[in-house]
Design a protein around this motif. Structure first.
Motif, PDB file in Angstrom:
ATOM      1  N   VAL A  83      70.001  78.483 -69.884  1.00 59.37           N
ATOM      2  CA  VAL A  83      69.602  77.715 -71.073  1.00 59.37           C
ATOM      3  C   VAL A  83      68.365  78.402 -71.647  1.00 59.37           C
ATOM      4  CG1 VAL A  83      69.057  75.446 -71.982  1.00 59.37           C
ATOM      5  CG2 VAL A  83      70.428  75.652 -69.896  1.00 59.37           C
ATOM      6  N   GLU A  84      68.522  79.067 -72.797  1.00 51.83           N
ATOM      7  CA  GLU A  84      67.443  79.882 -73.369  1.00 51.83           C
ATOM      8  C   GLU A  84      67.655  80.007 -74.873  1.00 51.83           C
ATOM      9  OE1 GLU A  84      64.422  81.545 -74.196  1.00 51.83           O
ATOM     10  OE2 GLU A  84      64.540  81.891 -72.028  1.00 51.83           O
ATOM     11  N   ASP A  85      66.614  79.725 -75.665  1.00 55.29           N
ATOM     12  CA  ASP A  85      66.766  79.789 -77.128  1.00 55.29           C
ATOM     13  C   ASP A  85      66.422  81.165 -77.692  1.00 55.29           C
ATOM     14  OD1 ASP A  85      63.658  79.141 -78.546  1.00 55.29           O
ATOM     15  OD2 ASP A  85      63.977  79.001 -76.393  1.00 55.29           O
ATOM     16  N   ASN A  86      65.692  81.995 -76.924  1.00 57.82           N
ATOM     17  CA  ASN A  86      65.279  83.310 -77.414  1.00 57.82           C
ATOM     18  C   ASN A  86      66.368  84.342 -77.117  1.00 57.82           C
ATOM     19  OD1 ASN A  86      63.884  86.082 -76.954  1.00 57.82           O
ATOM     20  ND2 ASN A  86      62.408  84.913 -78.167  1.00 57.82           N
ATOM     21  N   GLY A 137      68.991  72.529 -75.624  1.00 53.18           N
ATOM     22  CA  GLY A 137      69.212  71.481 -74.640  1.00 53.18           C
ATOM     23  C   GLY A 137      70.511  70.732 -74.820  1.00 53.18           C
ATOM     24  N   ASN A 138      70.906  70.460 -76.058  1.00 51.82           N
ATOM     25  CA  ASN A 138      72.148  69.723 -76.309  1.00 51.82           C
ATOM     26  C   ASN A 138      73.370  70.516 -75.830  1.00 51.82           C
ATOM     27  OD1 ASN A 138      71.052  67.375 -77.521  1.00 51.82           O
ATOM     28  ND2 ASN A 138      70.686  68.529 -79.409  1.00 51.82           N
ATOM     29  N   GLU A 139      73.378  71.829 -76.116  1.00 52.31           N
ATOM     30  CA  GLU A 139      74.475  72.673 -75.640  1.00 52.31           C
ATOM     31  C   GLU A 139      74.524  72.689 -74.115  1.00 52.31           C
ATOM     32  OE1 GLU A 139      74.726  76.621 -77.143  1.00 52.31           O
ATOM     33  OE2 GLU A 139      74.484  76.014 -79.248  1.00 52.31           O
ATOM     34  N   ALA A 140      73.339  72.712 -73.487  1.00 51.29           N
ATOM     35  CA  ALA A 140      73.273  72.740 -72.028  1.00 51.29           C
ATOM     36  C   ALA A 140      73.921  71.493 -71.429  1.00 51.29           C
ATOM     37  CB  ALA A 140      71.821  72.856 -71.569  1.00 51.29           C
ATOM     38  N   ILE A 141      73.649  70.321 -72.017  1.00 54.10           N
ATOM     39  CA  ILE A 141      74.221  69.063 -71.514  1.00 54.10           C
ATOM     40  C   ILE A 141      75.745  69.089 -71.628  1.00 54.10           C
ATOM     41  CG2 ILE A 141      74.326  66.563 -71.881  1.00 54.10           C
ATOM     42  CD1 ILE A 141      71.390  66.815 -72.946  1.00 54.10           C
ATOM     43  N   ILE A 148      71.671  75.962 -62.602  1.00 51.87           N
ATOM     44  CA  ILE A 148      71.281  75.991 -64.021  1.00 51.87           C
ATOM     45  C   ILE A 148      69.876  76.567 -64.102  1.00 51.87           C
ATOM     46  CG2 ILE A 148      70.803  74.635 -66.098  1.00 51.87           C
ATOM     47  CD1 ILE A 148      72.826  72.573 -65.111  1.00 51.87           C
ATOM     48  N   LEU A 149      69.689  77.605 -64.936  1.00 48.40           N
ATOM     49  CA  LEU A 149      68.367  78.186 -65.208  1.00 48.40           C
ATOM     50  C   LEU A 149      67.901  77.609 -66.533  1.00 48.40           C
ATOM     51  CD1 LEU A 149      69.086  81.904 -64.218  1.00 48.40           C
ATOM     52  CD2 LEU A 149      68.401  79.989 -62.759  1.00 48.40           C
ATOM     53  N   MET A 150      66.935  76.690 -66.492  1.00 47.46           N
ATOM     54  CA  MET A 150      66.575  75.855 -67.647  1.00 47.46           C
ATOM     55  C   MET A 150      65.237  76.277 -68.251  1.00 47.46           C
ATOM     56  SD  MET A 150      67.437  73.146 -69.523  1.00 47.46           S
ATOM     57  CE  MET A 150      68.590  72.185 -68.526  1.00 47.46           C
ATOM     58  N   ASP A 151      65.277  76.762 -69.496  1.00 45.70           N
ATOM     59  CA  ASP A 151      64.032  76.995 -70.233  1.00 45.70           C
ATOM     60  C   ASP A 151      63.447  75.642 -70.617  1.00 45.70           C
ATOM     61  OD1 ASP A 151      61.979  78.290 -71.555  1.00 45.70           O
ATOM     62  OD2 ASP A 151      63.076  78.405 -73.439  1.00 45.70           O
ATOM     63  N   ILE A 152      62.138  75.497 -70.572  1.00 42.87           N
ATOM     64  CA  ILE A 152      61.506  74.196 -70.843  1.00 42.87           C
ATOM     65  C   ILE A 152      61.183  74.017 -72.317  1.00 42.87           C
ATOM     66  CG2 ILE A 152      59.463  72.775 -70.393  1.00 42.87           C
ATOM     67  CD1 ILE A 152      61.445  72.846 -68.090  1.00 42.87           C
ATOM     68  N   GLY A 157      63.535  71.198 -72.320  1.00 39.13           N
ATOM     69  CA  GLY A 157      64.249  71.421 -71.077  1.00 39.13           C
ATOM     70  C   GLY A 157      64.101  70.257 -70.110  1.00 39.13           C
ATOM     71  N   GLU A 158      62.926  69.594 -70.121  1.00 41.19           N
ATOM     72  CA  GLU A 158      62.728  68.427 -69.252  1.00 41.19           C
ATOM     73  C   GLU A 158      63.715  67.321 -69.603  1.00 41.19           C
ATOM     74  OE1 GLU A 158      58.836  66.843 -68.736  1.00 41.19           O
ATOM     75  OE2 GLU A 158      57.885  68.804 -68.598  1.00 41.19           O
ATOM     76  N   GLU A 159      63.840  67.029 -70.896  1.00 44.54           N
ATOM     77  CA  GLU A 159      64.745  65.956 -71.325  1.00 44.54           C
ATOM     78  C   GLU A 159      66.198  66.328 -71.023  1.00 44.54           C
ATOM     79  OE1 GLU A 159      66.182  62.460 -72.595  1.00 44.54           O
ATOM     80  OE2 GLU A 159      64.088  62.985 -72.184  1.00 44.54           O
ATOM     81  N   ALA A 160      66.563  67.604 -71.254  1.00 46.82           N
ATOM     82  CA  ALA A 160      67.929  68.039 -70.943  1.00 46.82           C
ATOM     83  C   ALA A 160      68.218  67.878 -69.446  1.00 46.82           C
ATOM     84  CB  ALA A 160      68.114  69.495 -71.361  1.00 46.82           C
TER      85      ALA A 160
END
Length: 726
Positions: free
Chosen positions: A607-610, A634-638, A649-653, A660-663
């Motif tokens: 999960v990364e936006d960059n 985050g929405n795509e990750a869910i 899952i590797l989660m960017d915050i 990322g916390e909310e996701a």
């Protein structure tokens, strides 16, 4: 009114003395003007009182009028409007029987100043116009221009105000040239601030400050500092703002200012008292003359008048003394408020600076992740020897910059008081072994032995903050290795005392390196201090490591100590109290050997936006034959986590939209077991606790070392599988 009557009843009965020359009076008035400009009010009033005595002795009504007019201006500038009005009324009564056009013009100017002070701007303008008609005195004309500029500013006629003020900046006044130019620059700066022309405001404030400091205009110096601090804060230059705010606080905090104001109040009261005593003495002298007369009724009337005068004098004196006490109390209250405001402004500027540095360090991590990640990938692709040398230099530079950024962030967190020690169960032996192992390569490069001397009697499981302890030893051991070549560095942990649920431990990091001189030891724990410029150039580093150690130990209530001799090494040591679990229960170990990790065939969600970070992370995973899907937010990750099966899952915050916390919280609602590893360029406001509370299993800070990245993935995936089997 009694005060006015007593002074006026004998104005024209003064005895003629030998007199004073015009040049003497002019010199005294010039001295008075200098004291007034320097805000030395007690000396100014005493000097003006000399002129009043000369005028009375010579029966010079015009000079006496000029003196009373200066009293009006003096008390009005000091904020004592009541006394200013008293003297203005005296002067107005004297003017009725005197033909003196300059005196009438100045009286109208002062009337305008009083009306301006009470907020009657248009009445004040009318009086100034009348004053201008009666006299063309250059000094009076310039003062009229200044007061008009203040009034024009009040009624928002800024063009007219600026026109007057520019004329005053280049004035050729023979009495107040510098003072008027200073006042004009200050007012132009005020107008610039109001109109949000901050650069122009800086120019005029600095011009005012230069003139004020050159000529000793203390009140104007303070006003200049206030303006410059306000302007630089509005520009976002908090460091400059804080500098001027500190200078201002130093001036305002001076005990001299409080005592000076009290002395000025006492001096003013003494002058008024002397005026009353002067008139009473004259009445007593008349009493003595009339006492020889046989006219009993006249004597009785005079005695009665004298008695009433004395009673009135005592009443006025008591009233004035009470006023002085009230004003002194008000002054102290005002000074306290000013100091509180100065303190709050300094704190705000410091907070803004801290947040700015935190934002900068956080933003630097994203491009730095690309630098370190791509460098690692290139080194893995069998480059030529020449390319490998350059890539290793690039990798070293990236890691150096990362350490520097981490140090700045750590110092910011300490300054912002956002660090709190954890109290979790950990193994001290493992923490120290990890530090030694991670720095073993540095020791090998310097041909230095790195030894861990660990007391086996220390309880296996302690309660504390292993992360901060690791940071302390990483800095101390790293520092020792940097300054030790072909030598030895020892890490020592001993138990001094053991109670029922607490132990006192002794820690020491000892080396036989270059050592530290006694002079350098005094500042070695201050930020950016490395002993000398030569040491910095030869060994590099930021000079923040020992500052961080000192601050982190402070969180545990401990103090770092140093013993060193130049050329014979150094010893950094401290003691620490830690709680421990005295019930040793059965322990199931899930510690894994990184060599045993079987990455091939794993499938993870990144999960990364960059976009650049996506490419680098994907390539690093592919190197270990790990496949992955990419979620841009985050929405795509869910959605992907709901519809697919992943090993981790590797989660960017920090991402746009939901964080990322909310996701992670949303994913935990339908999947409690999947390992989620937070990948984040941690900032000042981030808390590791909040990541774990959201449901993350582990945290890796970007940019990360590849070996750390792979180890965290392996530990969390395979530990999860092993725990599930058990």
């Amino acid at each position: 009114m009694l005060f006015l009557c007593i002074i006026l009843c004998a104005q024209f009965s003064f005895a003629q003395s030998d007199g004073n020359s015009t040049s003497d009076v002019k010199a005294i008035l010039d001295t008075f003007m200098q004291y007034r400009h320097e805000n030395n009010m007690d000396k100014a009033m005493e000097t003006l009182d000399k002129v009043a005595n000369i005028a009375e002795n010579n029966e010079d009504t015009k000079l006496l009028l000029d003196t009373y007019h200066q009293y009006v201006r003096l008390f009005l500038e000091e904020g004592d409007r009541d006394t200013a009005e008293d003297y203005w009324n005296i002067a107005s009564i004297l003017l009725k029987d005197t033909s003196y056009s300059f005196g009438q013009a100045f009286n109208l100017y002062l009337d305008a100043a009083l009306r301006y002070d009470e907020g009657n701007n248009f009445q004040a303008l009318k009086q100034l116009e009348e004053s201008r008609k009666l006299s063309n005195n250059r000094n009076l004309t310039n003062n009229i221009l200044l007061l008009e500029a203040y009034i024009f500013t009040n009624i928002e006629k800024y063009d007219d105000a600026v026109k007057n003020l520019h004329a005053l900046i280049v004035n050729s006044d023979d009495k107040e040239r510098a003072f008027l130019a200073t006042k004009a620059n200050l007012q132009l700066a005020n107008i610039s601030i109001t109109l949000n022309d901050l650069e122009e405001g800086i120019i005029h404030s600095k011009a005012a400050l230069e003139l004020a400091e050159k000529h000793g205009f203390s009140k104007e110096i303070k006003k200049s500092y206030e303006q410059l601090s306000t302007i630089y804060q509005a520009k976002g230059d908090y460091e400059q703002s804080l500098t001027y705010q500190k200078d201002l606080a130093q001036i305002k905090d001076s005990i001299f200012n409080v005592e000076k104001t009290k002395l000025e109040a006492d001096t003013a009261e003494k002058i008024r008292y002397d005026h009353l005593m002067n008139e009473m003495n004259k009445l007593q002298a008349k009493n003595e003359e009339l006492s020889e007369s046989k006219n009993r009724s006249e004597i009785t009337a005079i005695l009665t008048s004298a008695f009433l005068t004395i009673i009135s004098l005592l009443a006025v004196s008591l009233f004035r003394n009470n006023q002085i006490k009230l004003k002194t109390n008000d002054l102290l209250y005002t000074k306290n408020k000013e100091l509180e405001l100065a303190r709050d402004a300094a704190v705000s500027a410091m907070e803004a600076k801290t947040n700015f540095l935190s934002t900068v360090t956080h933003e630097l991590r994203t491009p730095l992740y690309a630098v370190t990640g791509l460098t690692h990938l290139l080194l893995e692709e069998n480059p030529s020897e020449n390319q490998k040398e350059h890539l290793k230099s690039l990798k070293f530079s990236g890691e150096y910059l990362l350490n520097f950024i981490n140090d700045i962030l750590q110092i910011n967190k300490i300054d912002a008081e956002k660090l709190e020690p954890l109290s979790i169960e950990f193994k001290l032996n493992k923490v120290l072994k990890d530090v030694v192992e991670s720095l073993q390569q540095n020791a090998n490069e310097n041909k230095t032995k790195l030894i861990l001397d660990y007391d086996s009697s220390i309880p296996k499981k302690l309660l504390g903050d292993p992360i901060k302890l690791s940071q302390i030893f990483m800095n101390l051991v790293g520092n020792a290795l940097k300054f030790t070549k072909n030598g030895k560095v020892e890490v020592i942990a001993k138990m001094l005392k053991k109670d029922e649920d607490q132990v006192k431990l002794y820690f020491e990091v000892r080396d036989n390196g270059i050592g530290i001189s006694e002079d350098q030891q005094k500042n070695i724990f201050e930020s950016f201090e490395q002993g000398s410029i030569q040491i910095n150039r030869e060994y590099g580093g930021t000079g923040l490591g020992l500052t961080i150690v000192k601050s982190l130990l402070g969180l545990f209530g401990s103090t770092i100590n140093l013993e060193s001799e130049l050329g014979h090494g150094s010893s950094f040591y401290f003691e620490m109290d830690l709680d421990y679990e005295n019930k040793e229960g059965e322990e199931i170990s899930f510690e894994l050997n990184p060599e045993e990790f079987q990455f091939k065939g794993l499938h993870v969600l990144v999960v990364e936006d960059n976009k650049i970070n996506q490419v680098i992370t994907k390539k690093m995973l592919n190197k270990k034959e790990i496949t992955c899907d990419i979620a841009n937010n985050g929405n795509e990750a869910i959605d992907l986590a709901k519809n697919n099966t992943y090993d981790a899952i590797l989660m960017d915050i920090h991402m746009p939209g939901i964080s990322g916390e909310e996701a992670t919280r949303q994913i935990r609602k339908f999947n409690q077991t999947i390992p989620i590893i937070a990948l984040t360029a941690i900032s000042l406001d981030d808390s590791l606790d909040s990541f774990y509370e959201a449901g993350c299993n582990d945290v890796v800070t970007k940019p990360f070392k590849p070996e750390v990245f792979y180890r965290k993935i392996g530990e969390n995936i395979f530990r999860s599988k092993m725990e599930g089997s058990v």
